[in-house]
Structures are given as structure tokens and as C-alpha cells.
Motif scaffolding. Structure first.
Motif, short mmCIF file in Angstrom:
data_model
loop_
_atom_site.label_atom_id
_atom_site.label_comp_id
_atom_site.label_asym_id
_atom_site.label_seq_id
_atom_site.Cartn_x
_atom_site.Cartn_y
_atom_site.Cartn_z
N ASP A 1 15.15 -27.56 6.86
CA ASP A 1 14.03 -28.27 6.22
C ASP A 1 14.44 -29.72 5.95
O ASP A 1 14.93 -30.05 4.87
CB ASP A 1 13.65 -27.56 4.93
CG ASP A 1 12.40 -28.13 4.28
OD1 ASP A 1 11.87 -29.15 4.78
OD2 ASP A 1 11.94 -27.57 3.27
N LYS B 1 16.95 -25.51 2.61
CA LYS B 1 17.14 -24.32 3.44
C LYS B 1 18.02 -24.67 4.64
O LYS B 1 17.86 -25.71 5.28
CB LYS B 1 15.81 -23.78 3.96
CG LYS B 1 14.97 -23.14 2.90
CD LYS B 1 15.48 -21.76 2.61
CE LYS B 1 14.52 -21.08 1.65
NZ LYS B 1 15.09 -19.93 1.04
N PRO C 1 19.03 -17.60 7.22
CA PRO C 1 18.80 -18.79 6.41
C PRO C 1 19.04 -18.50 4.93
O PRO C 1 18.79 -17.40 4.46
CB PRO C 1 17.32 -19.13 6.66
CG PRO C 1 16.97 -18.44 7.92
CD PRO C 1 17.83 -17.21 7.97
N GLU C 2 19.53 -19.51 4.22
CA GLU C 2 19.71 -19.41 2.78
C GLU C 2 19.53 -20.77 2.15
O GLU C 2 19.39 -21.77 2.84
CB GLU C 2 21.05 -18.78 2.43
CG GLU C 2 22.26 -19.46 3.03
CD GLU C 2 23.54 -18.67 2.75
OE1 GLU C 2 24.08 -18.79 1.63
OE2 GLU C 2 23.98 -17.94 3.64
N SER C 3 19.53 -20.80 0.84
CA SER C 3 19.32 -22.03 0.10
C SER C 3 20.67 -22.64 -0.26
O SER C 3 21.57 -21.94 -0.72
CB SER C 3 18.52 -21.72 -1.16
OG SER C 3 18.18 -22.89 -1.82
#
Length: 69
Positions: free
Chosen positions: A16, A29, A41-43
Motif C-alpha cells: 500500500d 501493509k 500480507p501483514e501490517s
């Protein structure tokens, strides 16, 4: 865009880009670029990322009050 996690040194593909450039967003992300299989995907906390060269992210991407400093 690839960034590097400061602690582990692992590369992270940012998914993103708009959130990365926005100082209002504290997380972005992305997914680790390790191993042969694509990671989930992770933050990621933007404060814990830098460029692969070791440079920090620009202040205007992190701090909403960067102009007043």
C-alpha cells in the motif's frame, strides 16, 4: 517498493504505497520477502522500516507535524 525491517534486516514488499507516503498512517501493509513461497500480507509499523541502503524514511512520510519542527 522494497523496504527493510530495522530489527531483522528482512526485506518487506510494501503493498500500500499510498499509506506509506501518508504521515497520518502509522502502519503499512506489506509482506516479507524471505523463503521461496510468497508470505502472507501483514501490517508493519512505519517507524520500524527503512530503505535497504540503511537510510531512514523521510520525515514527511512519518510525522504529521514535520513542517512545524
Amino acid at each position: 517498493m522494497l523496504l527493510q525491517e530495522k530489527e531483522s534486516g528482512n526485506l518487506v514488499e510494501i503493498l500500500d504505497i499510498e499509506a506509506l507516503f501518508s504521515p497520518k498512517e502509522t502502519t503499512v501493509k506489506g509482506q516479507y520477502q524471505v523463503g521461496e513461497e510468497e508470505q502472507d500480507p501483514e501490517s508493519f509499523d512505519k517507524g520500524k522500516l527503512n530503505f535497504p541502503s540503511g537510510e531512514s524514511l523521510p520525515q514527511c512520510w512519518i510525522d504529521t507535524n514535520y513542517k512545524s519542527a
